[in-house]
Scaffold this active site. Structure first.
Site, PDB file in Angstrom:
ATOM      1  CB  SER A  88      84.280   5.372  53.156  1.00 27.63           C
ATOM      2  OG  SER A  88      83.949   5.524  51.794  1.00 27.63           O
ATOM      3  N   GLY A 126      82.265   7.492  49.648  1.00 24.35           N
ATOM      4  CA  GLY A 126      82.663   8.661  50.422  1.00 24.35           C
ATOM      5  C   GLY A 126      82.107   8.608  51.830  1.00 24.35           C
ATOM      6  N   GLY A 139      80.441  10.184  55.640  1.00 20.54           N
ATOM      7  CA  GLY A 139      79.450  11.087  56.196  1.00 20.54           C
ATOM      8  C   GLY A 139      78.022  10.794  55.787  1.00 20.54           C
ATOM      9  CB  CYS A 150      79.797   3.275  48.835  1.00 22.71           C
ATOM     10  SG  CYS A 150      79.892   3.305  50.648  1.00 22.71           S
ATOM     11  CG  LEU A 151      78.175   9.470  49.580  1.00 18.70           C
ATOM     12  CD1 LEU A 151      77.075   9.518  50.628  1.00 18.70           C
ATOM     13  CD2 LEU A 151      79.292  10.448  49.932  1.00 18.70           C
ATOM     14  CD  GLN A 209      74.781   5.996  51.683  1.00 20.62           C
ATOM     15  OE1 GLN A 209      75.031   7.131  52.077  1.00 20.62           O
ATOM     16  NE2 GLN A 209      75.367   4.921  52.201  1.00 20.62           N
ATOM     17  CG  ASN A 216      83.729   1.889  55.118  1.00 21.87           C
ATOM     18  OD1 ASN A 216      83.188   2.165  56.179  1.00 21.87           O
ATOM     19  ND2 ASN A 216      84.734   2.604  54.647  1.00 21.87           N
ATOM     20  N   GLY A 272      77.873   3.904  57.180  1.00 29.96           N
ATOM     21  CA  GLY A 272      77.081   4.085  58.381  1.00 29.96           C
ATOM     22  C   GLY A 272      75.673   4.576  58.098  1.00 29.96           C
ATOM     23  CG  PHE A 273      74.459   7.794  56.991  1.00 26.63           C
ATOM     24  CD1 PHE A 273      73.462   8.486  57.660  1.00 26.63           C
ATOM     25  CD2 PHE A 273      75.777   8.017  57.369  1.00 26.63           C
ATOM     26  CE1 PHE A 273      73.771   9.376  58.676  1.00 26.63           C
ATOM     27  CE2 PHE A 273      76.095   8.908  58.380  1.00 26.63           C
ATOM     28  CZ  PHE A 273      75.086   9.590  59.039  1.00 26.63           C
ATOM     29  CG  HIS A 280      83.108  -0.761  48.608  1.00 27.80           C
ATOM     30  ND1 HIS A 280      83.669   0.420  48.163  1.00 27.80           N
ATOM     31  CD2 HIS A 280      82.436  -0.453  49.740  1.00 27.80           C
ATOM     32  CE1 HIS A 280      83.348   1.401  48.994  1.00 27.80           C
ATOM     33  NE2 HIS A 280      82.599   0.892  49.953  1.00 27.80           N
ATOM     34  CD  GLU A 319      85.626  -0.706  45.574  1.00 27.72           C
ATOM     35  OE1 GLU A 319      85.686  -0.246  46.727  1.00 27.72           O
ATOM     36  OE2 GLU A 319      84.561  -0.800  44.927  1.00 27.72           O
TER      37      GLU A 319
END
Length: 348
Positions: free
Chosen positions: A49, A218, A220, A245-246, A249, A287, A289-290, A326, A328
Site C-alpha cells: 500500500s 493496495g 493508489g 482497505c482498498l 473502497q 494506511n 490516502g483515499f 487493518h 490483521e
C-alpha cells in the site's frame, strides 16, 4: 571511513529538509506522506500500500529493535524512501541499503509532518547526496511527476497469476490481490481457511466457486480501477465477501458510493473508528490516502472520528462487509483483531 553524504528531501512547493544519508545512494521520487506508528517500520516499508511513496516516520527513533524477515509484508520494499529523525540501529540501515532504498536521518520530521498536515501530501524527491542533484533541477523533475490522484497502481503490485497458499482448511477463501499483505494470509490460514490468491482483475465465476472472497489492501487511487470495480460488482451477492482497505473502497464504488483523496491520509496505529451499531470505538491500524466519502446510509457501519469518512460497510442482503482499517494488525493495536476470524467462522 568516509563521512556519510548529506542529502535532502524536496517538496513540490520548494520546501527543503536536509538530512544525513544512511542507506542506498541515488534519488527517489514519489508522494511524501507520514505515518504515526511507533513500531512496525519493517512492515511499513514492505506493505504494498506504500507503493510510490516517500515515508516519513513521526516516531523519534526508527530501527532500534533490528530487522527480521518474519516481519516482511511482501518479498521486497514498496516504499521508495525512508525519512527519520534518528536512525536507531545499523542493521536497519544495512537492510535498507541492500534493497536499494534511499533513507535519511537527522530530518526535522516534526516540521515535515506539520508541513504535510497544513498543505497536504505532496510530490517530492529524496536525494542521498546533494552533490549529485541540485535543488533547482530536482524541483523541475518533481513537478513533472504524476500525482497520486488518478494513479492506478495495483497492476504493479498484484500477482500475475493465481496461486494456492494452503490446500487444507475447513473453508475455501479466494483473495483478490490488489497489494496483499502477508499477515492477512497468515491470519486466514490460522483461522482455518484454505486460500487461493487471484490477480487484481479476475473472473467473477472463479471467485464465486469459493466459500468466501476477501478483497485485499493496495495502493493508489480506487477511482480509475474500473475493471476491478466491475469484478467486485459482478461477484457481490453470489458469495460472502470481506473488503479490507482498498478492498473496502472498491466495495463502496461497486455499491454506488464515492471516494475522495484525503489531504494527508490516515497512516499509523492510533486511528479511532466509531462502530455506529453499538457505539464502541476501535483504535485501529490504517494506511490509506483515499477514502469513502461520509454517508448517513445504514450500510455505513463505521466512521472515522477524525474526519467522518466511512470506515466500514455491512450489506446483509449481499452477505458483504468491509473495513477501511487493518484487522490483521500487522503492525497495530488488536481492537479489530477478531474481525477476520469471525468472518471465516461465518463461512463454515
Amino acid at each position: 571511513m568516509s563521512a556519510p553524504a548529506q542529502g535532502y528531501l524536496l517538496l513540490e512547493d520548494g520546501t527543503v529538509f536536509r538530512g544525513r544519508s544512511v542507506a542506498a545512494a541515488g534519488t527517489a521520487f514519489g508522494e511524501v506522506v507520514f505515518t504515526t506508528g511507533m513500531t512496525g517500520y519493517q512492515e511499513t516499508v514492505t506493505d504494498p500500500s506504500y507503493a510510490g511513496q516517500l515515508v516519513c516516520f513521526t516516531a523519534p527513533m526508527i530501527g532500534n529493535y533490528g530487522v527480521d524477515d518474519r516481519r516482511l509484508e511482501s518479498a521486497a520494499p514498496h516504499a521508495r524512501a525512508v525519512l527519520m529523525r534518528r536512525l536507531g540501529g545499523e542493521d536497519w540501515a544495512l537492510w535498507l541499503a541492500e534493497r536499494g532504498i534511499v533513507a535519511l536521518d537527522e530530518i526535522d520530521t516534526r516540521g515535515l509532518t506539520l508541513r504535510l498536515r497544513d498543505a497536504g501530501a505532496m510530490r517530492g524527491v529524496t536525494v542521498a547526496d546533494e552533490r549529485g542533484l541540485g535543488v533547482p533541477d530536482a524541483l523541475e523533475r518533481v513537478r513533472a511527476q504524476p500525482t497520486m490522484e488518478g494513479s492506478a497502481l495495483v497492476a504493479n503490485v498484484s500477482t500475475p497469476a493465481p496461486y494456492v497458499v494452503g490446500e487444507e482448511g475447513r473453508v475455501s477463501v479466494a483473495v483478490v490481490d490488489y497489494g496483499l499483505k502477508r499477515s492477512i494470509l497468515r491470519r486466514l490460514g490460522s483461522a482455518g481457511a484454505a486460500v487461493t490468491v487471484y490477480p487484481h482483475v479476475c473472473d467473477p465465476d472463479d471467485l464465486a466457486g469459493h466459500d468466501g472472497v476477501l478483497l485485499s489492501n493496495g495502493p493508489g487511487d480506487p477511482a480509475p480501477l474500473l475493471e476491478e470495480t466491475r469484478v467486485v460488482r459482478e461477484t457481490l451477492g453470489r458469495v460472502p465477501m470481506l473488503g479490507i482497505c482498498l478492498g473496502h473502497q472498491l466495495m463502496g464504488l461497486a455499491t454506488g458510493h464515492e471516494t475522495t483523496k484525503l489531504p494527508f491520509g490516515h497512516r499509523g496505529a492510533n486511528h479511532p473508528v466509531l462502530d455506529r451499531r453499538d457505539g464502541r470505538v476501535l483504535v485501529t491500524s490504517q494506511n490509506h490516502g483515499f477514502a469513502v466519502v461520509p454517508s448517513e446510509q445504514a450500510e455505513a457501519t463505521h466512521v472515522s472520528l477524525y474526519d467522518g469518512t466511512v470506515e466500514g460497510f455491512d450489506f446483509p442482503d449481499l452477505r458483504a462487509q468491509s473495513v477501511q482499517f487493518h484487522p490483521e494488525a500487522g503492525p497495530g493495536p488488536h481492537d479489530a483483531w477478531p474481525i477476520l476470524e469471525r468472518w471465516v467462522d461465518g463461512l463454515g
